[in-house]
Scaffold this active site. Structure first.
Site, PDB file in Angstrom:
ATOM      1  N   ILE A  14       0.831  -1.136   0.204  1.00 36.37           N
ATOM      2  CA  ILE A  14       0.113  -0.195  -0.014  1.00 36.37           C
ATOM      3  C   ILE A  14       0.897   1.351   0.031  1.00 36.37           C
ATOM      4  O   ILE A  14       0.539   2.262  -0.613  1.00 36.37           O
ATOM      5  CB  ILE A  14      -0.863   0.010   1.143  1.00 36.37           C
ATOM      6  CG1 ILE A  14      -2.107   1.053   1.140  1.00 36.37           C
ATOM      7  CG2 ILE A  14      -0.400   0.289   2.649  1.00 36.37           C
ATOM      8  CD1 ILE A  14      -2.931   1.005  -0.319  1.00 36.37           C
ATOM      9  N   SER A  36      11.967   0.997   6.821  1.00 28.28           N
ATOM     10  CA  SER A  36      11.417  -0.394   6.326  1.00 28.28           C
ATOM     11  C   SER A  36      12.576  -1.181   6.381  1.00 28.28           C
ATOM     12  O   SER A  36      13.766  -0.936   6.017  1.00 28.28           O
ATOM     13  CB  SER A  36      11.104  -0.130   5.122  1.00 28.28           C
ATOM     14  OG  SER A  36       9.780  -1.115   4.889  1.00 28.28           O
ATOM     15  N   ARG A  37      12.303  -2.134   6.897  1.00 34.54           N
ATOM     16  CA  ARG A  37      13.477  -3.508   7.181  1.00 34.54           C
ATOM     17  C   ARG A  37      13.924  -3.691   5.871  1.00 34.54           C
ATOM     18  O   ARG A  37      15.313  -3.952   5.929  1.00 34.54           O
ATOM     19  CB  ARG A  37      12.757  -4.641   8.082  1.00 34.54           C
ATOM     20  CG  ARG A  37      12.257  -4.343   9.287  1.00 34.54           C
ATOM     21  CD  ARG A  37      11.400  -5.390   9.748  1.00 34.54           C
ATOM     22  NE  ARG A  37      10.468  -5.996   8.783  1.00 34.54           N
ATOM     23  CZ  ARG A  37       9.820  -7.125   8.789  1.00 34.54           C
ATOM     24  NH1 ARG A  37       9.662  -7.965   9.909  1.00 34.54           N
ATOM     25  NH2 ARG A  37       8.996  -7.319   7.648  1.00 34.54           N
ATOM     26  N   LYS A  90      -5.476   1.664   7.827  1.00 32.52           N
ATOM     27  CA  LYS A  90      -6.627   1.264   8.555  1.00 32.52           C
ATOM     28  C   LYS A  90      -5.945  -0.485   8.482  1.00 32.52           C
ATOM     29  O   LYS A  90      -5.083  -0.937   7.737  1.00 32.52           O
ATOM     30  CB  LYS A  90      -7.744   1.086   7.753  1.00 32.52           C
ATOM     31  CG  LYS A  90      -7.934   0.890   6.359  1.00 32.52           C
ATOM     32  CD  LYS A  90      -7.220  -0.433   5.550  1.00 32.52           C
ATOM     33  CE  LYS A  90      -7.883  -1.829   6.079  1.00 32.52           C
ATOM     34  NZ  LYS A  90      -7.610  -2.962   4.902  1.00 32.52           N
ATOM     35  N   ASP A 168      -9.986  -7.929   7.031  1.00 30.10           N
ATOM     36  CA  ASP A 168      -8.907  -6.642   6.504  1.00 30.10           C
ATOM     37  C   ASP A 168      -9.642  -5.997   5.345  1.00 30.10           C
ATOM     38  O   ASP A 168      -9.621  -4.688   5.497  1.00 30.10           O
ATOM     39  CB  ASP A 168      -7.692  -7.361   5.840  1.00 30.10           C
ATOM     40  CG  ASP A 168      -6.776  -6.548   5.686  1.00 30.10           C
ATOM     41  OD1 ASP A 168      -6.119  -5.655   6.328  1.00 30.10           O
ATOM     42  OD2 ASP A 168      -6.531  -6.265   4.138  1.00 30.10           O
TER      43      ASP A 168
HETATM   44  P1  NAP Z   1       2.461  -5.487   3.205  1.00 34.23           P
HETATM   45  O1  NAP Z   1       2.918  -5.137   1.923  1.00 34.23           O
HETATM   46  O2  NAP Z   1       2.482  -7.131   3.378  1.00 34.23           O
HETATM   47  O3  NAP Z   1       3.352  -4.842   4.222  1.00 34.23           O
HETATM   48  C1  NAP Z   1       3.842  -3.454   4.223  1.00 34.23           C
HETATM   49  C2  NAP Z   1       5.292  -3.400   4.732  1.00 34.23           C
HETATM   50  O4  NAP Z   1       5.373  -3.425   6.124  1.00 34.23           O
HETATM   51  C3  NAP Z   1       6.474  -4.831   4.436  1.00 34.23           C
HETATM   52  O5  NAP Z   1       6.662  -4.666   2.919  1.00 34.23           O
HETATM   53  C4  NAP Z   1       7.390  -4.926   5.419  1.00 34.23           C
HETATM   54  O6  NAP Z   1       8.306  -3.994   4.906  1.00 34.23           O
HETATM   55  C5  NAP Z   1       6.321  -4.228   6.529  1.00 34.23           C
HETATM   56  N1  NAP Z   1       6.457  -5.277   7.634  1.00 34.23           N
HETATM   57  C6  NAP Z   1       5.877  -6.227   7.510  1.00 34.23           C
HETATM   58  N2  NAP Z   1       5.812  -7.037   8.677  1.00 34.23           N
HETATM   59  C7  NAP Z   1       6.568  -6.092   9.579  1.00 34.23           C
HETATM   60  C8  NAP Z   1       6.961  -6.349  11.010  1.00 34.23           C
HETATM   61  N3  NAP Z   1       6.576  -7.515  11.520  1.00 34.23           N
HETATM   62  N4  NAP Z   1       7.461  -5.458  11.639  1.00 34.23           N
HETATM   63  C9  NAP Z   1       7.727  -4.372  10.827  1.00 34.23           C
HETATM   64  N5  NAP Z   1       7.496  -4.184   9.559  1.00 34.23           N
HETATM   65  C10 NAP Z   1       6.633  -5.005   8.979  1.00 34.23           C
HETATM   66  O7  NAP Z   1       1.109  -4.965   3.453  1.00 34.23           O
HETATM   67  P2  NAP Z   1       0.271  -4.052   2.735  1.00 34.23           P
HETATM   68  O8  NAP Z   1      -0.857  -4.600   1.797  1.00 34.23           O
HETATM   69  O9  NAP Z   1       0.996  -2.732   2.229  1.00 34.23           O
HETATM   70  O10 NAP Z   1      -0.916  -3.547   4.108  1.00 34.23           O
HETATM   71  C11 NAP Z   1      -0.283  -2.823   5.330  1.00 34.23           C
HETATM   72  C12 NAP Z   1      -1.300  -2.154   5.679  1.00 34.23           C
HETATM   73  O11 NAP Z   1      -2.262  -1.141   4.711  1.00 34.23           O
HETATM   74  C13 NAP Z   1      -2.347  -2.952   6.245  1.00 34.23           C
HETATM   75  O12 NAP Z   1      -3.094  -2.445   7.562  1.00 34.23           O
HETATM   76  C14 NAP Z   1      -3.461  -3.049   5.256  1.00 34.23           C
HETATM   77  O13 NAP Z   1      -4.827  -3.438   5.876  1.00 34.23           O
HETATM   78  C15 NAP Z   1      -3.421  -1.753   4.642  1.00 34.23           C
HETATM   79  N6  NAP Z   1      -3.972  -1.566   3.341  1.00 34.23           N
HETATM   80  C16 NAP Z   1      -3.517  -2.096   2.410  1.00 34.23           C
HETATM   81  C17 NAP Z   1      -4.205  -2.058   1.152  1.00 34.23           C
HETATM   82  C18 NAP Z   1      -3.783  -3.081  -0.038  1.00 34.23           C
HETATM   83  O14 NAP Z   1      -4.060  -3.117  -1.092  1.00 34.23           O
HETATM   84  N7  NAP Z   1      -2.566  -3.801   0.143  1.00 34.23           N
HETATM   85  C19 NAP Z   1      -5.205  -1.130   0.748  1.00 34.23           C
HETATM   86  C20 NAP Z   1      -5.369  -0.292   1.846  1.00 34.23           C
HETATM   87  C21 NAP Z   1      -4.876  -0.430   3.107  1.00 34.23           C
HETATM   88  P3  NAP Z   1       9.782  -4.389   5.365  1.00 34.23           P
HETATM   89  O15 NAP Z   1       9.784  -5.919   5.159  1.00 34.23           O
HETATM   90  O16 NAP Z   1      10.833  -3.715   4.523  1.00 34.23           O
HETATM   91  O17 NAP Z   1      10.010  -4.066   6.791  1.00 34.23           O
END
Ligand code: NAP
Length: 308
Positions: A14, A36-37, A90, A168
Site C-alpha cells: 500500500i 522499512s526493514r 487501516k 482486512d
Molecule cells: P505488506 O505489503 O505485506 O506490508 C507492508 C510492509 O510492512 C512490508 O513490506 C514490510 O516492509 C513491513 N512489515 C511487515 N511486517 C512487519 C513487521 N513485523 N515489523 C515491521 N515491519 C513489517 O502489507 P500492505 O498490503 O501494504 O498492508 C499494510 C497495511 O495497509 C495493512 O494494515 C492493510 O490493511 C493496509 N492496506 C492495504 C491495502 C492493499 O491494497 N494492500 C489497501 C489499503 C490498506 P519491510 O519488510 O521492508 O519492513
C-alpha cells in the site's frame, strides 16, 4: 504553504501503490525519510527501523504508518513520544485498547492522531450519506468478496492473530457503512469460516440491526473470483441505493450517478494536513469495534486448509 516533513514507515504494497504517489504530488507534505526493514525509497533518507529514523531525524514533524496492524501500536507510541503527528493505515490497531491508549497519548502530547479509513474517501460515500439522511431505510446488504490470492499474495500477517483475515478488506465495507447509514448498527450474529491451518477467517457472514431494528447483513468472502464484488445495497422507502466497486460507482434506482473521480489517498493526506493545522485528532474505532464484536460473538467453522 510550508510543507510538513513526513516519514513513511513500512514500505510494502500500500505504501508503493498509494502513499508514495499521493505524497509525491501533495502540497502539504515533504517526504524526507522512510523506515522499512527490507525496502528503500529513492529520494528519501532510509532507515531499517522507525526508532533509528526518529533518532536520526529530529526535524521530522509527522509519520504515516503503513506496516501491518500487529506492529502499529509500538511504532505509533514511539512516534508520539518523539513529538510527531501520526497517521495510521487501516485498521488503526490490532486491538481496540491500543487505539484508546494512543488516543490518550496524542491528546497528552498535543499531537494529531489520524486513524485513516481510505474507503470513506471513495467518491460515492458522501453522496450516499447525504441521500440516505432523509430516507427511511428498509434493509442493507453488504457484499465484499474478492480473491485472496490476487489481492494479498504472500501476506502471511493477514492469517496471524491481529491480521483480521477476510475482515482486512471487510473492515473497509464497515467503514463505509458506519459513515453512510444514519443510525448505528449492532452485531447480532456472526459465522466465521477459518481454514484449518491459519488463525483468521477466510469468509464471514454477519447479521446486524440498526438502532430501529432494520436488518443489515454482510457477506465477506476471499474465495471469490475472478471479478471482485465490493457492493453495498441499501433499500429505502424511495428506492434502492447501490454502492459499486468499493465506492467508485453509485447507482440510485438502477441509474448511475455522476460522482467524480477516485482520489482516496490524496484526500487522506488533505485531511491529515487539516487536522494538524487545527490541532485535532480523528479516531473513529467503530469499524474495528464491529470486527471485534464479530470475533467475540461469532460461531466458528473450520474449513479446508488454505494453500497459497
Ligand atoms: P505488506 O505489503 O505485506 O506490508 C507492508 C510492509 O510492512 C512490508 O513490506 C514490510 O516492509 C513491513 N512489515 C511487515 N511486517 C512487519 C513487521 N513485523 N515489523 C515491521 N515491519 C513489517 O502489507 P500492505 O498490503 O501494504 O498492508 C499494510 C497495511 O495497509 C495493512 O494494515 C492493510 O490493511 C493496509 N492496506 C492495504 C491495502 C492493499 O491494497 N494492500 C489497501 C489499503 C490498506 P519491510 O519488510 O521492508 O519492513
Amino acid at each position: 504553504m510550508k510543507k510538513i516533513s513526513l516519514g513513511l514507515v513500512g514500505i510494502g504494497k500500500i505504501a508503493r501503490d498509494q502513499h508514495l504517489p499521493a505524497i509525491a504530488v501533495h502540497e502539504g507534505f515533504d517526504l524526507v525519510a522512510c523506515a522499512s526493514r527490507n525496502a528503500q525509497v529513492e529520494g528519501a533518507r532510509n532507515y531499517s527501523t522507525i526508532d533509528a529514523m526518529l533518532a536520526a531525524e529530529p526535524e521530522l514533524e509527522a509519520v504515516s504508518l503503513c506496516a501491518p496492524p500487529q506492529v502499529r501500536f509500538a511504532q505509533a507510541r514511539a512516534a508520539l513520544k518523539a513529538g510527531l503527528h501520526v497517521m495510521l493505515e487501516k485498521p488503526p490497531g490490532a486491538s481496540l485498547n491500543e487505539v484508546e491508549v494512543l488516543r490518550a497519548h496524542a491528546l497528552a502530547a498535543g499531537r494529531t492522531l489520524f486513524a485513516s479509513w481510505h474507503s470513506r474517501h471513495a467518491p460515492a460515500v458522501e453522496v450516499a450519506r447525504a441521500w440516505l439522511a432523509s430516507r427511511e431505510i428498509r434493509s442493507v446488504d453488504v457484499r465484499w468478496k474478492e480473491d485472496v490470492r490476487r489481492w494479498h499474495p504472500g501476506q502471511a500477517w493477514i492469517w496471524e492473530p491481529g491480521g483480521l483475515g477476510v475482515f482486512d478488506p471487510g473492515i473497509n465495507a464497515l467503514s463505509i457503512a458506519t459513515r453512510i447509514l444514519p443510525r448505528e448498527i449492532v452485531l447480532t450474529e456472526a459465522a466465521l469460516y477459518t481454514p484449518a491451518n491459519v488463525q483468521t477467517p477466510i469468509a464471514a457472514d454477519l447479521k446486524f440491526v440498526d438502532e430501529d431494528g432494520v436488518p443489515v447483513r454482510a457477506g465477506f468472502d476471499w474465495r471469490h473470483g475472478p471479478r471482485e464484488e465490493w457492493e453495498i445495497e441499501v433499500r429505502t422507502d424511495r428506492g434502492t441505493l447501490l454502492i459499486v466497486a468499493g465506492g467508485k460507482h453509485l447507482e440510485i434506482g438502477g441509474v448511475p450517478v455522476e460522482i467524480g473521480p477516485e482520489r482516496e489517498y490524496p484526500a487522506l493526506y488533505d485531511h491529515f494536513r487539516q487536522l494538524i493545522e487545527r490541532g485535532e485528532s480523528d479516531v473513529d474505532v467503530r469499524p474495528l469495534r464491529l470486527v471485534a464484536d464479530a470475533f467475540m460473538l461469532g460461531r466458528k467453522y473450520e474449513v479446508e486448509p488454505f494453500v497459497e
